[in-house]
Design a protein around this motif. Structure first.
Motif, mmCIF file in Angstrom:
data_model
loop_
_atom_site.group_PDB
_atom_site.id
_atom_site.type_symbol
_atom_site.label_atom_id
_atom_site.label_comp_id
_atom_site.label_asym_id
_atom_site.label_seq_id
_atom_site.Cartn_x
_atom_site.Cartn_y
_atom_site.Cartn_z
ATOM 1 N N PHE A 23 0.828 -1.204 0.000
ATOM 2 C CA PHE A 23 0.000 0.000 0.000
ATOM 3 C C PHE A 23 0.867 1.261 0.000
ATOM 4 O O PHE A 23 0.649 2.187 -0.778
ATOM 5 N N VAL A 24 1.889 1.276 0.859
ATOM 6 C CA VAL A 24 2.779 2.441 0.922
ATOM 7 C C VAL A 24 3.492 2.629 -0.416
ATOM 8 O O VAL A 24 3.593 3.744 -0.937
ATOM 9 N N ALA A 25 3.936 1.503 -1.016
ATOM 10 C CA ALA A 25 4.613 1.589 -2.314
ATOM 11 C C ALA A 25 3.671 2.145 -3.375
ATOM 12 O O ALA A 25 4.036 3.042 -4.144
ATOM 13 N N GLU A 30 1.673 6.582 -6.834
ATOM 14 C CA GLU A 30 0.550 7.391 -7.323
ATOM 15 C C GLU A 30 0.795 8.878 -7.119
ATOM 16 O O GLU A 30 0.345 9.707 -7.907
ATOM 17 N N LEU A 31 1.490 9.222 -6.015
ATOM 18 C CA LEU A 31 1.777 10.630 -5.747
ATOM 19 C C LEU A 31 2.961 11.124 -6.568
ATOM 20 O O LEU A 31 3.015 12.288 -6.977
ATOM 21 N N ARG A 32 3.911 10.219 -6.801
ATOM 22 C CA ARG A 32 5.130 10.631 -7.489
ATOM 23 C C ARG A 32 4.859 10.974 -8.949
ATOM 24 O O ARG A 32 5.471 11.880 -9.508
ATOM 25 N N THR A 33 3.914 10.264 -9.567
ATOM 26 C CA THR A 33 3.661 10.484 -10.995
ATOM 27 C C THR A 33 3.194 11.921 -11.294
ATOM 28 O O THR A 33 3.824 12.599 -12.105
ATOM 29 N N PRO A 34 2.123 12.405 -10.638
ATOM 30 C CA PRO A 34 1.744 13.799 -10.931
ATOM 31 C C PRO A 34 2.805 14.801 -10.468
ATOM 32 O O PRO A 34 2.996 15.846 -11.101
ATOM 33 N N LEU A 60 -0.069 25.455 -17.822
ATOM 34 C CA LEU A 60 -0.638 25.754 -16.493
ATOM 35 C C LEU A 60 -1.939 24.987 -16.265
ATOM 36 O O LEU A 60 -2.219 24.542 -15.160
ATOM 37 N N GLY A 61 -2.705 24.804 -17.353
ATOM 38 C CA GLY A 61 -3.938 24.018 -17.237
ATOM 39 C C GLY A 61 -3.632 22.577 -16.852
ATOM 40 O O GLY A 61 -4.285 21.999 -15.981
ATOM 41 N N ILE A 62 -2.618 22.011 -17.502
ATOM 42 C CA ILE A 62 -2.234 20.626 -17.182
ATOM 43 C C ILE A 62 -1.742 20.556 -15.733
ATOM 44 O O ILE A 62 -2.093 19.646 -14.980
ATOM 45 N N MET A 63 -0.969 21.559 -15.339
ATOM 46 C CA MET A 63 -0.428 21.565 -13.971
ATOM 47 C C MET A 63 -1.548 21.637 -12.932
ATOM 48 O O MET A 63 -1.498 20.978 -11.899
ATOM 49 N N ARG A 64 -2.565 22.448 -13.240
ATOM 50 C CA ARG A 64 -3.700 22.530 -12.315
ATOM 51 C C ARG A 64 -4.360 21.165 -12.175
ATOM 52 O O ARG A 64 -4.699 20.729 -11.072
ATOM 53 N N ASP A 65 -4.524 20.436 -13.293
ATOM 54 C CA ASP A 65 -5.140 19.111 -13.230
ATOM 55 C C ASP A 65 -4.294 18.127 -12.420
ATOM 56 O O ASP A 65 -4.813 17.330 -11.643
ATOM 57 N N GLN A 66 -2.979 18.196 -12.620
ATOM 58 C CA GLN A 66 -2.095 17.277 -11.872
ATOM 59 C C GLN A 66 -2.132 17.585 -10.379
ATOM 60 O O GLN A 66 -2.140 16.677 -9.547
ATOM 61 N N ALA A 67 -2.143 18.876 -10.055
ATOM 62 C CA ALA A 67 -2.213 19.253 -8.635
ATOM 63 C C ALA A 67 -3.541 18.795 -8.049
ATOM 64 O O ALA A 67 -3.597 18.311 -6.911
ATOM 65 N N GLY A 68 -4.615 18.909 -8.842
ATOM 66 C CA GLY A 68 -5.928 18.457 -8.387
ATOM 67 C C GLY A 68 -5.920 16.963 -8.112
ATOM 68 O O GLY A 68 -6.485 16.495 -7.130
ATOM 69 N N ARG A 69 -5.230 16.235 -8.969
ATOM 70 C CA ARG A 69 -5.151 14.791 -8.799
ATOM 71 C C ARG A 69 -4.425 14.439 -7.495
ATOM 72 O O ARG A 69 -4.847 13.558 -6.743
ATOM 73 N N MET A 70 -3.319 15.149 -7.230
ATOM 74 C CA MET A 70 -2.587 14.905 -5.979
ATOM 75 C C MET A 70 -3.463 15.222 -4.782
ATOM 76 O O MET A 70 -3.465 14.506 -3.787
ATOM 77 N N SER A 71 -4.193 16.298 -4.888
ATOM 78 C CA SER A 71 -4.999 16.717 -3.751
ATOM 79 C C SER A 71 -6.146 15.726 -3.490
ATOM 80 O O SER A 71 -6.446 15.398 -2.347
ATOM 81 N N GLU A 191 -10.271 -3.544 -3.428
ATOM 82 C CA GLU A 191 -8.891 -3.417 -2.943
ATOM 83 C C GLU A 191 -8.356 -2.026 -3.283
ATOM 84 O O GLU A 191 -8.707 -1.461 -4.318
ATOM 85 N N ARG A 192 -7.485 -1.522 -2.411
ATOM 86 C CA ARG A 192 -6.916 -0.200 -2.662
ATOM 87 C C ARG A 192 -6.119 -0.186 -3.962
ATOM 88 O O ARG A 192 -5.302 -1.070 -4.189
ATOM 89 N N PHE A 193 -6.383 0.799 -4.764
ATOM 90 C CA PHE A 193 -5.685 1.027 -6.034
ATOM 91 C C PHE A 193 -5.972 -0.044 -7.086
ATOM 92 O O PHE A 193 -5.297 -0.102 -8.104
#
Ligand code: ADP
Length: 254
Positions: A23-25, A30-34, A60-71, A191-193
């Motif tokens: 799970f930690v891996a 999942e966080l590292r990709t965006p 900047l639009g793509i960056m906003r989407d990636q940040a949204g995904r992380m959040s 299952e997670r992920f």
């Protein structure tokens, strides 16, 4: 038998340990990709794209989407760990499900509209209440209806049904008209992920944690999740919960 028991405990302990490590891996990946994508675009904005206005706006639009995904991912990870911590104390608020389902459906109406879909409610008002935590149950139905919209075909209906079953159970069914889920995936869906199609899930903004959260909340409520799906037709996610008899409804009041 003590030795056999100890061996058995050790095996399940190792399994639990392995699941935690996986799970930690997974979460880190999942966080590292965006994050990697964000860093890449920042470098580009500071360098080659510095004076390219249209490119800057697009990036900047793509960056906003990636940040949204992380959040979203962090939000879901937090929800999951909070629910896990509470897994063993059973919630006791007495709740009527019909108004709760109406609230969730109303909140998701804009999302449905965006795909020209309709959320149709079939709520029996005579269904007895359940014992639960309002916020958590809202999250369950929000995740399930959200999936039904995401994976349902445009211009179809999402049906939300509330009814009573024999033996003191209440059932909430959420049915979509999507492509369906291949049978072999059904047992692992919570299952997670775990995703049937990772690229599609990510494109749709999914974290892969929604159903894991749903499953944990339902367990805490002593309920069951049943999934039925037919390829090419769609899926139905059914939540069954023990109902609270009318008597304890009044005795639960202060
Ligand atoms: P996600 O964020 O990827 O949607 P979930 O935990 O909510 O994660 O769901 C896990 C996977 O189950 C999804 O990636 C998708 O493959 C599948 N799934 C969930 N709900 C549906 C549905 N209504 N129709 C088809 N597939 C679904």
């Amino acid at each position: 038998t003590a030795a056999v028991l100890a061996l058995h405990d050790l095996t399940s302990l190792r399994k639990a340990e392995k699941m935690r490590a996986d799970f930690v891996a997974n979460a880190s990946h999942e966080l590292r990709t965006p994050l990697a994508s964000l860093v890449g675009f920042i470098e580009t904005l500071l360098g080659p794209a510095r004076d390219d206005e249209p490119a800057r706006v697009r990036f900047l639009g793509i960056m906003r989407d990636q940040a949204g995904r992380m959040s979203r991912l962090i939000q879901d990870l937090l929800s999951l760990s909070q629910i896990e911590m509470r897994e063993h104390d059973q919630p006791s608020e007495v709740l009527a499900l019909a108004p709760l389902l109406r609230d969730v459906a109303a909140a998701l109406e804009p999302q449905a509209k965006a795909k020209k879909m309709q959320i149709r409610l079939e709520l029996s008002e005579t269904v007895p209440p359940v014992a639960g935590a309002r916020d958590e149950l809202m999250q369950v139905f929000q995740n399930l209806i959200d999936n039904a919209i995401k994976y349902g075909r445009a211009e179809t209906q999402v049906e939300v049904r509330l009814g009573e079953r024999d033996g003191g159970w209440v059932e909430i069914g959420i049915r979509d008209h999507g492509d369906g889920i291949p049978r072999e995936h059904l047992p692992r869906l919570t299952e997670r992920f775990y995703r049937v199609d990772s690229a599609r899930s990510r494109d749709l903004g999914g974290t892969g944690l929604g159903l894991a959260i749903v499953k944990h909340i339902i367990n805490r409520h002593r309920g069951r999740l049943v999934i039925e799906s037919e390829m090419g037709k769609g899926s139905e996610f059914m939540v069954r919960m023990p109902s609270v008899p009318e008597k304890s409804k009044t005795s639960a009041a202060p």
